[in-house]
Design an enzyme around this catalytic site. Structure first.
Site, PDB file in Angstrom:
ATOM      1  N   ARG A 153       0.862  -1.188   0.000  1.00 34.69           N
ATOM      2  CA  ARG A 153       0.000   0.000   0.000  1.00 34.69           C
ATOM      3  C   ARG A 153       0.895   1.234   0.000  1.00 34.69           C
ATOM      4  O   ARG A 153       1.505   1.572   1.009  1.00 34.69           O
ATOM      5  CB  ARG A 153      -0.923  -0.032   1.226  1.00 34.69           C
ATOM      6  N   HIS A 173      -2.960   4.491   5.128  1.00 32.85           N
ATOM      7  CA  HIS A 173      -4.122   3.609   5.273  1.00 32.85           C
ATOM      8  C   HIS A 173      -5.394   4.311   4.801  1.00 32.85           C
ATOM      9  O   HIS A 173      -6.189   3.756   4.050  1.00 32.85           O
ATOM     10  CB  HIS A 173      -4.257   3.187   6.730  1.00 32.85           C
ATOM     11  N   TYR A 232       5.013   4.603  11.335  1.00 30.33           N
ATOM     12  CA  TYR A 232       5.289   3.172  11.418  1.00 30.33           C
ATOM     13  C   TYR A 232       6.059   2.608  10.225  1.00 30.33           C
ATOM     14  O   TYR A 232       6.357   1.401  10.195  1.00 30.33           O
ATOM     15  CB  TYR A 232       3.983   2.384  11.598  1.00 30.33           C
TER      16      TYR A 232
END
Length: 370
Positions: free
Chosen positions: A270, A274, A283
């Site tokens: 991805r 998100h 992260y």
């Protein structure tokens, strides 16, 4: 004696095991993958690959437009699938019109690839309605936000179709985070026991929001999760459009022919956060994202087709122009304010409204009349 028993059992179970390495037709630059990495899978036809290329280019432009509309406040939220085009488009091109697709909230690009009206597809993410398209007419279930709760539904539809003598296949898309949910495992078990014609496509993009795969499972791969349930499984390079189309087409047709369920794990990434509410810098680092961008599925397919003289500059320009025109229409239509009827609050709750619902609908009508 135990060792001999295990050795004797191995050949009977070997067909369930995924390949040691993800199936690849192309290297990261779009050239031929080294060796006979794809094994028994046939190269998709040039016609299918051209359709995939056009759909992926259009899908990416739509994805970028939807992301922009979220920043403008036209959408409440949008989970981008940039970088996962090969899985999104590969899934829908592997299906017939009579087959069922069970998407997640991230799979809006797959809906567009299936021909669903873009405004109807974005209705859920706009916050206007639970589902903007007709699931029965499109053979596409509503986009599922709770993780993996749609997987048992897909199995149920596939099993019911087989009981009716239909050759329908259901394909359910799940993220890597969804494989940590009980619904996913219940669906695999039910599908295997009842030999349901369903394909589980796990798009392993590395993170369940901010949780990396290493914190979700200690299994050799997500594909191995199917083996324990008796489900044939496979691993595939999710950024290789040829591999995705080849593996998914084989899985769907195998299920249709009575081969039972199949689990396909697509290794992908991805590229965007998100959702628009996510700060992915907390992260993962920039270098990781850039490394995956260099494995871009559209660029790899374009390089492959060009190397075989199956794609020209004019073809590329036409695909991009179609994407721009599509994005422009979406932008114009989403700029119009959504209108809703308050009475719709009571629609599609039950086939036959309960006395309580009828009473509440009456109260609302009286309030509106005043």
């Amino acid at each position: 004696m135990p060792a001999a028993t295990s050795a004797a059992a191995a050949p009977a179970d070997a067909h369930l095991l995924p390949s040691a390495e993800p199936i690849r037709f192309l290297d990261d630059d779009g050239g031929p993958a080294p060796g006979d990495a794809h094994g028994r899978y046939e190269r998709p036809s040039t016609e299918l690959l051209r359709r995939a290329y056009d759909a992926m280019v259009l899908g990416r432009r739509f994805d970028a437009q939807a992301t922009a509309l979220t920043k403008q406040g036209r959408l409440a939220v949008y989970p981008s699938s940039r970088g996962q085009e090969a899985g999104e488009i590969g899934a829908v091109l592997a299906l017939r019109e009579t087959d069922w697709l069970f998407p997640t909230y991230r799979d809006t690009m797959a809906l567009i690839g299936r021909g669903i009206d873009p405004v109807e597809a974005l209705t859920l993410l706009r916050g206007s309605w639970h589902c903007g398209y007709d699931p029965m007419a499109t053979r596409t279930a509503p986009q599922c936000t709770p993780l993996a709760t749609h997987a048992p539904h897909a199995v149920g539809v596939a099993y019911a179709a087989r009981r009716r003598g239909e050759d329908t296949v259901a394909l359910v898309i799940v993220g890597d985070g969804g494989t940590s949910e009980g619904d996913f495992h219940e669906a695999l078990n039910f599908a295997a026991v009842f030999h349901a014609p369903v394909v589980f496509l796990v798009q392993n993009n590395g993170y369940a929001i901010s949780v990396p795969l290493s914190r979700q499972t200690a299994a050799p791969s997500l594909a191995h999760k199917g083996v324990g349930y008796g489900v044939r499984s496979e691993r595939v390079d999710g950024n290789d459009p040829l591999a995705m189309l080849a593996v998914l087409t084989e899985a769907v047709e195998s299920a249709r022919a009575g081969g039972g369920p199949v689990l396909v794990e697509a290794h992908t990434y991805r590229v965007e956060p998100h959702t628009n509410a996510d700060d992915d810098s907390r992260y993962r680092d920039h270098d990781e994202v850039e490394a995956w961008k260099r494995r871009d599925p559209i660029a790899r397919l374009e390089a492959h087709l060009r190397s075989r003289d199956e794609l020209t500059d004019d073809d590329v320009a036409a695909a991009r122009e179609a994407g721009e025109a599509f994005a422009s229409r979406v932008r114009e239509r989403l700029s119009e304010e959504a209108t809703g009827d308050p009475a719709d609050l009571f629609a599609h709750v039950y086939a036959e409204p309960t006395p309580q619902l009828r009473e509440q609908a009456g109260w609302l009508a009286e309030e509106l009349a005043r």
